[in-house]
Motif scaffolding. Structure first.
Motif, PDB file in Angstrom:
ATOM      1  N   PRO A 173       7.284   0.250  -0.698  1.00  0.00           N
ATOM      2  CA  PRO A 173       6.777  -0.879  -1.507  1.00  0.00           C
ATOM      3  C   PRO A 173       5.754  -1.735  -0.757  1.00  0.00           C
ATOM      4  O   PRO A 173       4.814  -2.246  -1.364  1.00  0.00           O
ATOM      5  N   VAL A 174       5.949  -1.906   0.549  1.00  0.00           N
ATOM      6  CA  VAL A 174       5.003  -2.704   1.339  1.00  0.00           C
ATOM      7  C   VAL A 174       3.653  -2.005   1.376  1.00  0.00           C
ATOM      8  O   VAL A 174       2.599  -2.630   1.183  1.00  0.00           O
ATOM      9  N   LEU A 175       3.684  -0.695   1.614  1.00  0.00           N
ATOM     10  CA  LEU A 175       2.434   0.075   1.665  1.00  0.00           C
ATOM     11  C   LEU A 175       1.694  -0.030   0.338  1.00  0.00           C
ATOM     12  O   LEU A 175       0.494  -0.341   0.298  1.00  0.00           O
ATOM     13  N   LEU A 176       2.423   0.176  -0.746  1.00  0.00           N
ATOM     14  CA  LEU A 176       1.808   0.149  -2.068  1.00  0.00           C
ATOM     15  C   LEU A 176       1.235  -1.242  -2.385  1.00  0.00           C
ATOM     16  O   LEU A 176       0.074  -1.366  -2.810  1.00  0.00           O
ATOM     17  N   ALA A 177       2.037  -2.278  -2.164  1.00  0.00           N
ATOM     18  CA  ALA A 177       1.599  -3.635  -2.503  1.00  0.00           C
ATOM     19  C   ALA A 177       0.423  -4.075  -1.634  1.00  0.00           C
ATOM     20  O   ALA A 177      -0.507  -4.747  -2.120  1.00  0.00           O
ATOM     21  N   ALA A 178       0.458  -3.703  -0.360  1.00  0.00           N
ATOM     22  CA  ALA A 178      -0.642  -4.093   0.540  1.00  0.00           C
ATOM     23  C   ALA A 178      -1.935  -3.381   0.128  1.00  0.00           C
ATOM     24  O   ALA A 178      -3.012  -4.005   0.089  1.00  0.00           O
ATOM     25  N   VAL A 179      -1.846  -2.108  -0.208  1.00  0.00           N
ATOM     26  CA  VAL A 179      -3.043  -1.354  -0.618  1.00  0.00           C
ATOM     27  C   VAL A 179      -3.603  -1.931  -1.919  1.00  0.00           C
ATOM     28  O   VAL A 179      -4.817  -2.158  -2.050  1.00  0.00           O
ATOM     29  N   LYS A 180      -2.735  -2.196  -2.873  1.00  0.00           N
ATOM     30  CA  LYS A 180      -3.178  -2.747  -4.165  1.00  0.00           C
ATOM     31  C   LYS A 180      -3.843  -4.122  -3.961  1.00  0.00           C
ATOM     32  O   LYS A 180      -4.848  -4.432  -4.597  1.00  0.00           O
ATOM     33  N   SER A 181      -3.243  -4.943  -3.086  1.00  0.00           N
ATOM     34  CA  SER A 181      -3.819  -6.269  -2.823  1.00  0.00           C
ATOM     35  C   SER A 181      -5.199  -6.133  -2.185  1.00  0.00           C
ATOM     36  O   SER A 181      -6.135  -6.870  -2.535  1.00  0.00           O
ATOM     37  N   TRP A 182      -5.338  -5.207  -1.253  1.00  0.00           N
ATOM     38  CA  TRP A 182      -6.632  -5.027  -0.587  1.00  0.00           C
ATOM     39  C   TRP A 182      -7.661  -4.449  -1.543  1.00  0.00           C
ATOM     40  O   TRP A 182      -8.847  -4.769  -1.435  1.00  0.00           O
TER      41      TRP A 182
END
Lengths: 222, 235
Positions: A173-182
């Motif tokens: 979830p951290v990977l996904l959320a960080a990528v989406k935010s960037w």
């Protein structure tokens, strides 16, 4: 708790400053990950620009595992766990201090890696504040989860292989959320990024609380 | 240094009666009994695997007690209870310090956690013979004896009420052995209880008020030591 956390943070950073494992091993590894994955995607500038957030966070995530292994390894030397326990180090302080030390090293790595993805992959954030906020929340999430699972796998045989297997699914979830935010930081819509920031924040808060509560118990049973 | 007599009214620092302790599923103590009073030095002799180290670790609260009575510094060691934090100092075969850091940096960390004035670090290091560049050198590059001196310095800095020393003379040269003897006498003189293990019966007897012998996880013999009495009347 906070005083012990500050002492542990200072100690772990002093050990890193002496050994320079992060500088000479983890940082080059992160750069290799980003560069090699970029090679695999081909020379198209637009594809690389699109993939830049994913490549960046993949590099950060894999590097965080190395930093966690290193951090857990520091505590695994013979006699150290008993000595720390008898010294009276507050378990919650130990957890927060170790997580903070990993977070500080990750931030340094991310700053250098950001320069790389800007220069090599053409990543441009039109809302840098959003990218920075997401990075800080994601970094703390990686650090607290890593510290927790580092202690969980600490006493196990084959810790080096067990830790990635345990921690990578949890960090998805951290990977996904960080990528989406960037990605949102490049072109928007910025409104969609709120959800991902909330995910990152909730993740960081929940795992911080869990770590503070169970870290001592976890270390005693390992 | 003359030994202080144990307080008459206070409970002993350590009371073990028929204690059974398990490491995993293996009984490392099988009905061990002993007492250590404040200001008293007790030495434990015994062959390899007799249970000496396990006795120290059990008293420190690091090995769970499953049967018998164990009371350390007023705390009954049952159901996960441990002696008061920071009150027990254990010097094991390893110094329990961070090898990448210098003795000074390690002791600065200990001082921060134990809430001890950091200005005492240099004095304590000098007391154990670690001064100048040696004190600032990473432990991993020092000799085994110097690393153990650093471990002793960490104990000195904390001034625990109960000292548990596992073969404290190991790795030391003659000067180091005298240092250990002096520190043990000082600690006991200041009122701390000291329990140490040894393979050397003569050395243990001269250092201790009481000498215990262990076999098979039990204390099988109790004799008087000669500490402070100038004689050699070990029973």
């Amino acid at each position: 708790m906070w005083r012990d956390a500050a002492a542990v943070l200072r100690r772990d950073l002093a050990i890193e400053a002496k050994s320079r494992v992060g500088l000479w091993q983890v940082l080059p590894f992160a750069i290799f990950v980003v560069v090699l994955f970029a090679f695999a995607l081909g020379p198209s500038r637009s594809i690389l620009q699109q993939a830049a957030p994913g490549l960046f966070w993949l590099g950060v995530l894999l590097s965080s595992i190395l930093l966690v292994l290193r951090s857990a390894g520091i505590e695994a030397a013979p006699g150290l766990a008993d000595a720390q326990r008898l010294l009276g180090v507050d378990p919650a302080g130990l957890f927060l201090g170790k997580a903070a030390a990993i977070a500080v090293q990750l931030v340094v790595l991310e700053v250098i890696l950001t320069g790389g993805v800007i220069a090599l992959l053409g990543y441009r954030a039109s809302c840098p504040g959003l990218a920075v906020a997401a990075a800080l929340l994601a970094t703390w999430g990686l650090a607290v989860v890593g510290t927790l699972y580092g202690a969980l796998s600490g006493g196990a045989r084959g810790r080096e292989t067990l830790l990635p297997m345990l921690v990578v699914p949890v960090l998805a979830p951290v990977l996904l959320a960080a990528v989406k935010s960037w990605q949102a930081a490049v072109s928007g819509p910025w409104s969609s990024s709120t959800t991902w920031l909330v995910v990152l924040g909730a993740f960081a808060v929940i795992y911080s609380a869990v770590g503070v509560m169970v870290f001592g118990q976890l270390r005693e049973t390992m | 240094m003359a030994a202080l007599p144990p307080p008459l009214e206070a409970a002993p620092a350590v009371v073990l009666r028929d204690v059974v302790a398990l490491a995993g599923r293996f009984p490392v103590l099988a009905g061990a009994s002993c007492t250590v009073a404040d200001g008293e030095v007790v030495a434990v002799l015994g062959g390899n695997g007799a249970g000496k180290t396990s006795l120290l670790r059990t008293i420190a609260g690091l090995v769970p007690v499953v049967a018998g009575q164990a009371e350390v510094l007023g705390v009954a060691l049952r159901d996960g209870a441990a002696p008061p934090l920071g009150s027990v100092g254990l010097l094991g075969h390893h110094p329990g310090l961070f090898e990448e850091l210098s003795a000074k940096a390690n002791l600065a960390f200990v001082a921060r956690i134990a809430r001890v004035d950091r200005r005492e670090v240099d004095a304590v290091l000098a007391r154990v013979g670690l001064e100048g560049r040696v004190a600032d050198t990473a432990l991993e590059t020092l000799s085994a004896g110097q690393r153990r001196r650093a471990g002793l310095a960490a104990l000195l800095l904390r001034r625990p009420r109960l000292w548990l020393l596992d073969e404290p003379h190991a790795s030391f040269d003659a000067a180091g052995r005298r240092l250990v003897d002096g520190l043990v006498a000082e600690a006991a003189g200041a009122g701390a209880a000291v329990l140490l293990t040894s393979h050397d019966a003569a050395e243990a007897a001269s250092l201790a008020d009481v000498v215990l012998t262990m076999r098979g996880g039990q204390v099988v013999e109790r004799a008087l030591g000669t500490r402070g009495r100038g004689g050699s009347d070990v029973a």
